[in-house]
Design a protein around this motif. Structure first.
Motif, PDB file in Angstrom:
ATOM      1  N   ILE A   9     -28.664  20.863 -35.087  1.00  0.00           N
ATOM      2  CA  ILE A   9     -29.595  20.818 -36.181  1.00  0.00           C
ATOM      3  C   ILE A   9     -30.521  19.448 -35.792  1.00  0.00           C
ATOM      4  O   ILE A   9     -31.891  19.468 -35.899  1.00  0.00           O
ATOM      5  CB  ILE A   9     -29.124  20.689 -37.360  1.00  0.00           C
ATOM      6  CG1 ILE A   9     -28.540  21.932 -37.801  1.00  0.00           C
ATOM      7  CG2 ILE A   9     -30.221  20.313 -38.590  1.00  0.00           C
ATOM      8  CD1 ILE A   9     -27.620  21.819 -39.106  1.00  0.00           C
ATOM      9  N   THR A  10     -29.986  18.502 -35.364  1.00  0.00           N
ATOM     10  CA  THR A  10     -30.707  17.227 -35.007  1.00  0.00           C
ATOM     11  C   THR A  10     -30.506  16.832 -33.628  1.00  0.00           C
ATOM     12  O   THR A  10     -29.648  17.101 -32.779  1.00  0.00           O
ATOM     13  CB  THR A  10     -30.279  16.126 -35.906  1.00  0.00           C
ATOM     14  OG1 THR A  10     -28.659  15.668 -35.440  1.00  0.00           O
ATOM     15  CG2 THR A  10     -30.181  16.416 -37.523  1.00  0.00           C
ATOM     16  N   GLU A  11     -31.536  15.896 -33.135  1.00  0.00           N
ATOM     17  CA  GLU A  11     -31.574  15.361 -31.977  1.00  0.00           C
ATOM     18  C   GLU A  11     -30.260  14.618 -31.690  1.00  0.00           C
ATOM     19  O   GLU A  11     -29.466  14.519 -30.471  1.00  0.00           O
ATOM     20  CB  GLU A  11     -32.603  14.659 -31.489  1.00  0.00           C
ATOM     21  CG  GLU A  11     -32.877  13.805 -30.061  1.00  0.00           C
ATOM     22  CD  GLU A  11     -33.902  13.139 -30.021  1.00  0.00           C
ATOM     23  OE1 GLU A  11     -34.094  12.427 -29.076  1.00  0.00           O
ATOM     24  OE2 GLU A  11     -34.907  13.292 -30.860  1.00  0.00           O
ATOM     25  N   ALA A  12     -29.870  13.777 -32.703  1.00  0.00           N
ATOM     26  CA  ALA A  12     -28.813  12.958 -32.800  1.00  0.00           C
ATOM     27  C   ALA A  12     -27.378  13.797 -32.357  1.00  0.00           C
ATOM     28  O   ALA A  12     -26.520  13.473 -31.518  1.00  0.00           O
ATOM     29  CB  ALA A  12     -28.590  12.264 -33.869  1.00  0.00           C
ATOM     30  N   ALA A  13     -27.356  14.776 -33.263  1.00  0.00           N
ATOM     31  CA  ALA A  13     -26.219  15.793 -33.156  1.00  0.00           C
ATOM     32  C   ALA A  13     -25.966  16.231 -31.549  1.00  0.00           C
ATOM     33  O   ALA A  13     -24.909  16.295 -31.146  1.00  0.00           O
ATOM     34  CB  ALA A  13     -26.104  16.693 -33.862  1.00  0.00           C
ATOM     35  N   ALA A  14     -27.211  16.695 -31.192  1.00  0.00           N
ATOM     36  CA  ALA A  14     -27.283  17.184 -29.642  1.00  0.00           C
ATOM     37  C   ALA A  14     -26.849  15.910 -28.500  1.00  0.00           C
ATOM     38  O   ALA A  14     -25.993  16.279 -27.693  1.00  0.00           O
ATOM     39  CB  ALA A  14     -28.719  17.685 -29.316  1.00  0.00           C
ATOM     40  N   CYS A  15     -27.362  14.737 -29.033  1.00  0.00           N
ATOM     41  CA  CYS A  15     -27.070  13.683 -27.943  1.00  0.00           C
ATOM     42  C   CYS A  15     -25.401  13.399 -28.123  1.00  0.00           C
ATOM     43  O   CYS A  15     -24.807  13.160 -27.231  1.00  0.00           O
ATOM     44  CB  CYS A  15     -27.709  12.479 -28.319  1.00  0.00           C
ATOM     45  SG  CYS A  15     -29.576  12.676 -27.793  1.00  0.00           S
ATOM     46  N   ARG A  16     -24.841  13.396 -29.301  1.00  0.00           N
ATOM     47  CA  ARG A  16     -23.352  13.245 -29.480  1.00  0.00           C
ATOM     48  C   ARG A  16     -22.706  14.303 -28.704  1.00  0.00           C
ATOM     49  O   ARG A  16     -21.606  14.074 -28.136  1.00  0.00           O
ATOM     50  CB  ARG A  16     -23.069  13.347 -31.205  1.00  0.00           C
ATOM     51  CG  ARG A  16     -23.351  11.868 -31.593  1.00  0.00           C
ATOM     52  CD  ARG A  16     -22.797  11.879 -32.959  1.00  0.00           C
ATOM     53  NE  ARG A  16     -23.067  13.064 -33.742  1.00  0.00           N
ATOM     54  CZ  ARG A  16     -24.063  12.959 -34.708  1.00  0.00           C
ATOM     55  NH1 ARG A  16     -24.900  11.931 -34.700  1.00  0.00           N
ATOM     56  NH2 ARG A  16     -24.282  13.994 -35.612  1.00  0.00           N
TER      57      ARG A  16
END
Length: 87
Positions: A9-16
């Motif tokens: 859903i978010t860029e932060a989640a994709a980075c994690r």
């Protein structure tokens, strides 16, 4: 080739998710096993610093498993490590 699904859903989640996959790949690539005179202080998930072996081995490792044995040879500790993928 390594493939990741980035349906987060978010860029932060994709980075994690990418960082987690990177750690997994790094840890799969390198391992180290050794046996030392008995040492109750060695335990899984602790960090282990190896030095004086050779450049490709020296450095920080994470202990994945430890087996303590007492037999006719005395008290020994066998250790399995992997590269610390958190750096």
């Amino acid at each position: 080739m390594l493939e990741l699904e980035f349906n987060k859903i978010t860029e932060a989640a994709a980075c994690r998710a990418a960082e987690t996959k990177f750690r997994e790949v790094v840890r799969k690539g390198k391992s180290l096993s050794f046996t030392v005179p008995g040492n109750w202080g060695l335990a899984a998930e602790r960090k282990c610093i190896v030095s004086g072996i050779r450049e490709s081995v020296d450095g920080e490792w994470v202990i994945k498993s430890v087996e303590h044995t007492i037999d006719g040879s005395g008290f020994q500790t066998s250790v399995d490590c992997s590269v610390d993928g958190y750096k």
